[in-house]
Design a protein around this motif. Structure first.
Motif, PDB file in Angstrom:
ATOM      1  N   LYS A   1      65.131  82.631  51.344  1.00 21.25           N
ATOM      2  CA  LYS A   1      65.722  82.912  49.904  1.00 21.25           C
ATOM      3  C   LYS A   1      64.641  83.404  49.088  1.00 21.25           C
ATOM      4  CE  LYS A   1      67.530  79.965  46.202  1.00 21.25           C
ATOM      5  NZ  LYS A   1      67.997  78.658  45.949  1.00 21.25           N
ATOM      6  N   ALA A   2      64.920  84.342  48.129  1.00 26.22           N
ATOM      7  CA  ALA A   2      63.757  84.486  47.132  1.00 26.22           C
ATOM      8  C   ALA A   2      64.563  84.553  45.891  1.00 26.22           C
ATOM      9  CB  ALA A   2      63.351  86.130  47.506  1.00 26.22           C
ATOM     10  N   GLN A   3      63.692  83.984  44.820  1.00 28.03           N
ATOM     11  CA  GLN A   3      64.098  83.829  43.455  1.00 28.03           C
ATOM     12  C   GLN A   3      63.128  84.073  42.423  1.00 28.03           C
ATOM     13  OE1 GLN A   3      66.001  80.108  42.610  1.00 28.03           O
ATOM     14  NE2 GLN A   3      66.675  80.773  40.605  1.00 28.03           N
ATOM     15  N   ALA A   4      63.404  85.034  41.814  1.00 25.85           N
ATOM     16  CA  ALA A   4      62.368  85.132  40.609  1.00 25.85           C
ATOM     17  C   ALA A   4      62.692  84.361  39.423  1.00 25.85           C
ATOM     18  CB  ALA A   4      62.235  86.796  39.957  1.00 25.85           C
ATOM     19  N   PHE A   5      61.714  83.708  38.770  1.00 23.57           N
ATOM     20  CA  PHE A   5      61.781  82.665  37.652  1.00 23.57           C
ATOM     21  C   PHE A   5      61.457  83.547  36.459  1.00 23.57           C
ATOM     22  CE2 PHE A   5      60.867  78.934  40.284  1.00 23.57           C
ATOM     23  CZ  PHE A   5      62.105  78.974  40.949  1.00 23.57           C
ATOM     24  N   SER A   6      61.738  83.233  35.284  1.00 23.75           N
ATOM     25  CA  SER A   6      61.342  83.909  33.833  1.00 23.75           C
ATOM     26  C   SER A   6      60.148  83.869  33.676  1.00 23.75           C
ATOM     27  CB  SER A   6      62.354  83.469  32.896  1.00 23.75           C
ATOM     28  OG  SER A   6      62.061  81.748  32.703  1.00 23.75           O
ATOM     29  N   SER A   7      59.231  82.958  33.960  1.00 21.12           N
ATOM     30  CA  SER A   7      57.947  82.863  34.056  1.00 21.12           C
ATOM     31  C   SER A   7      57.008  83.628  34.556  1.00 21.12           C
ATOM     32  CB  SER A   7      57.520  81.360  34.613  1.00 21.12           C
ATOM     33  OG  SER A   7      57.709  81.058  35.827  1.00 21.12           O
ATOM     34  N   GLY A   8      57.717  84.458  35.548  1.00 30.55           N
ATOM     35  CA  GLY A   8      56.790  85.367  36.456  1.00 30.55           C
ATOM     36  C   GLY A   8      56.598  84.639  37.717  1.00 30.55           C
ATOM     37  N   VAL A   9      57.239  83.534  37.890  1.00 28.90           N
ATOM     38  CA  VAL A   9      56.716  82.946  39.372  1.00 28.90           C
ATOM     39  C   VAL A   9      58.073  83.293  40.302  1.00 28.90           C
ATOM     40  CG1 VAL A   9      56.755  80.641  40.512  1.00 28.90           C
ATOM     41  CG2 VAL A   9      55.640  80.687  38.168  1.00 28.90           C
ATOM     42  N   THR A  10      57.646  83.624  41.317  1.00 34.48           N
ATOM     43  CA  THR A  10      58.580  83.878  42.416  1.00 34.48           C
ATOM     44  C   THR A  10      58.686  82.437  43.664  1.00 34.48           C
ATOM     45  OG1 THR A  10      58.128  86.137  42.181  1.00 34.48           O
ATOM     46  CG2 THR A  10      59.407  85.346  44.053  1.00 34.48           C
ATOM     47  N   ALA A  11      59.914  81.855  43.777  1.00 33.40           N
ATOM     48  CA  ALA A  11      60.218  81.094  44.796  1.00 33.40           C
ATOM     49  C   ALA A  11      60.651  81.764  45.994  1.00 33.40           C
ATOM     50  CB  ALA A  11      61.278  80.296  44.282  1.00 33.40           C
ATOM     51  N   LEU A  12      59.842  81.352  47.249  1.00 30.92           N
ATOM     52  CA  LEU A  12      60.128  82.223  48.412  1.00 30.92           C
ATOM     53  C   LEU A  12      60.385  81.000  49.264  1.00 30.92           C
ATOM     54  CD1 LEU A  12      57.253  84.864  48.324  1.00 30.92           C
ATOM     55  CD2 LEU A  12      59.714  85.234  47.740  1.00 30.92           C
ATOM     56  N   ILE A  13      61.628  80.991  50.206  1.00 29.23           N
ATOM     57  CA  ILE A  13      61.578  79.993  51.160  1.00 29.23           C
ATOM     58  C   ILE A  13      61.610  80.812  52.557  1.00 29.23           C
ATOM     59  CG2 ILE A  13      63.116  78.519  52.335  1.00 29.23           C
ATOM     60  CD1 ILE A  13      64.244  77.807  49.411  1.00 29.23           C
ATOM     61  N   TYR A  14      60.851  80.593  53.466  1.00 27.73           N
ATOM     62  CA  TYR A  14      60.678  80.952  54.956  1.00 27.73           C
ATOM     63  C   TYR A  14      60.767  79.992  55.787  1.00 27.73           C
ATOM     64  CZ  TYR A  14      58.444  85.442  52.748  1.00 27.73           C
ATOM     65  OH  TYR A  14      57.986  86.426  51.856  1.00 27.73           O
ATOM     66  N   GLU A  15      61.078  80.680  57.026  1.00 26.70           N
ATOM     67  CA  GLU A  15      61.295  79.846  58.186  1.00 26.70           C
ATOM     68  C   GLU A  15      60.564  80.317  59.190  1.00 26.70           C
ATOM     69  OE1 GLU A  15      65.398  78.641  59.186  1.00 26.70           O
ATOM     70  OE2 GLU A  15      65.445  77.268  57.302  1.00 26.70           O
ATOM     71  N   PRO A  16      60.031  79.887  60.284  1.00 24.28           N
ATOM     72  CA  PRO A  16      59.213  80.606  61.323  1.00 24.28           C
ATOM     73  C   PRO A  16      60.272  81.337  62.231  1.00 24.28           C
ATOM     74  CG  PRO A  16      58.550  78.234  61.469  1.00 24.28           C
ATOM     75  CD  PRO A  16      59.732  78.590  60.275  1.00 24.28           C
ATOM     76  N   ASP A  17      59.872  82.400  62.523  1.00 31.47           N
ATOM     77  CA  ASP A  17      60.952  83.397  63.361  1.00 31.47           C
ATOM     78  C   ASP A  17      60.479  83.187  64.867  1.00 31.47           C
ATOM     79  OD1 ASP A  17      62.440  85.214  64.577  1.00 31.47           O
ATOM     80  OD2 ASP A  17      61.757  86.926  63.545  1.00 31.47           O
ATOM     81  N   ARG A  18      61.347  82.236  65.338  1.00 32.21           N
ATOM     82  CA  ARG A  18      60.908  81.460  66.998  1.00 32.21           C
ATOM     83  C   ARG A  18      61.614  82.504  67.772  1.00 32.21           C
ATOM     84  NH1 ARG A  18      60.707  76.118  63.946  1.00 32.21           N
ATOM     85  NH2 ARG A  18      58.581  75.655  63.746  1.00 32.21           N
ATOM     86  N   SER A  19      62.196  83.476  67.651  1.00 34.76           N
ATOM     87  CA  SER A  19      63.059  84.567  68.627  1.00 34.76           C
ATOM     88  C   SER A  19      62.110  85.178  69.582  1.00 34.76           C
ATOM     89  CB  SER A  19      64.221  85.191  67.882  1.00 34.76           C
ATOM     90  OG  SER A  19      63.487  86.049  66.664  1.00 34.76           O
TER      91      SER A  19
END
Length: 178
Positions: A160-178
């Motif tokens: 998931k990626a989400q830009a906030f109005s403050s200029g901060v960006t939220a990023l959610i990553y998971e390891p790619d174990r494939s």
């Protein structure tokens, strides 16, 4: 199996240390993102430095998050602390990554790691991190501990990626174990 979720405030140049530079950017969007991880977690996993900072700040904090941080189970990783005094804290001193792997097998919800860069790098080296919840700030700090230190390699997939109005960006990553 429980998940270990690493949550970090990260500058554009990857620094996670001493995140006082995040305060001007705090808003309702940031609070909601942090609230999601709080609601999904019943255990904190902390390195010594983060534990000591939290144990100094949270017991007397008027912040709305204080009841959670003061009441939640805290597992502290340190080879130098003799004891941990903050409410509901336990200490892991030996066989650290084996003990953390056992912790993941216990009943419960997510285990959240705040800050604790050195601990996080060890968790990465032992393939124990299941998710990264990063708030990336539009700031270049120039020096300090980085989340992905020298010699740390990882292949991640963006959840998931989400830009906030403050200029901060939220990023959610998971390891790619494939």
């Amino acid at each position: 199996m429980r998940k270990i979720v690493v949550t970090e405030f990260v500058s554009l140049d990857g620094v996670v240390e001493n995140p006082a530079w995040t305060m001007p950017y705090w808003n309702d969007e940031t609070a909601a993102f942090k609230g999601e991880e709080t609601n999904a977690s019943d255990t904190l996993l902390l390195g010594r430095v983060t534990y000591e900072g939290f144990a100094m700040a949270w017991p007397t904090s008027p912040d709305e998050g204080a009841p959670y941080f003061n009441g939640v189970r805290k597992v502290v990783v340190s080879t130098t602390l003799a004891t941990v005094e903050w409410n509901n804290s336990v200490l892991i001193r030996d066989n650290i990554f084996e003990e953390i792997a056992k912790l993941k097998q216990q009943d419960g919800t997510d285990i959240t790691v705040h800050g604790s860069a050195t601990l996080v790098q060890g968790l990465m080296a032992h393939d124990l991190v299941d998710r990264y919840r990063l708030l990336v700030y539009p700031v270049v700090v120039g020096q300090g501990k980085r989340l992905f230190g020298e010699g740390i390699a990882a292949t991640l997939k963006l959840v998931k990626a989400q830009a906030f109005s403050s200029g901060v960006t939220a990023l959610i990553y998971e390891p790619d174990r494939s």
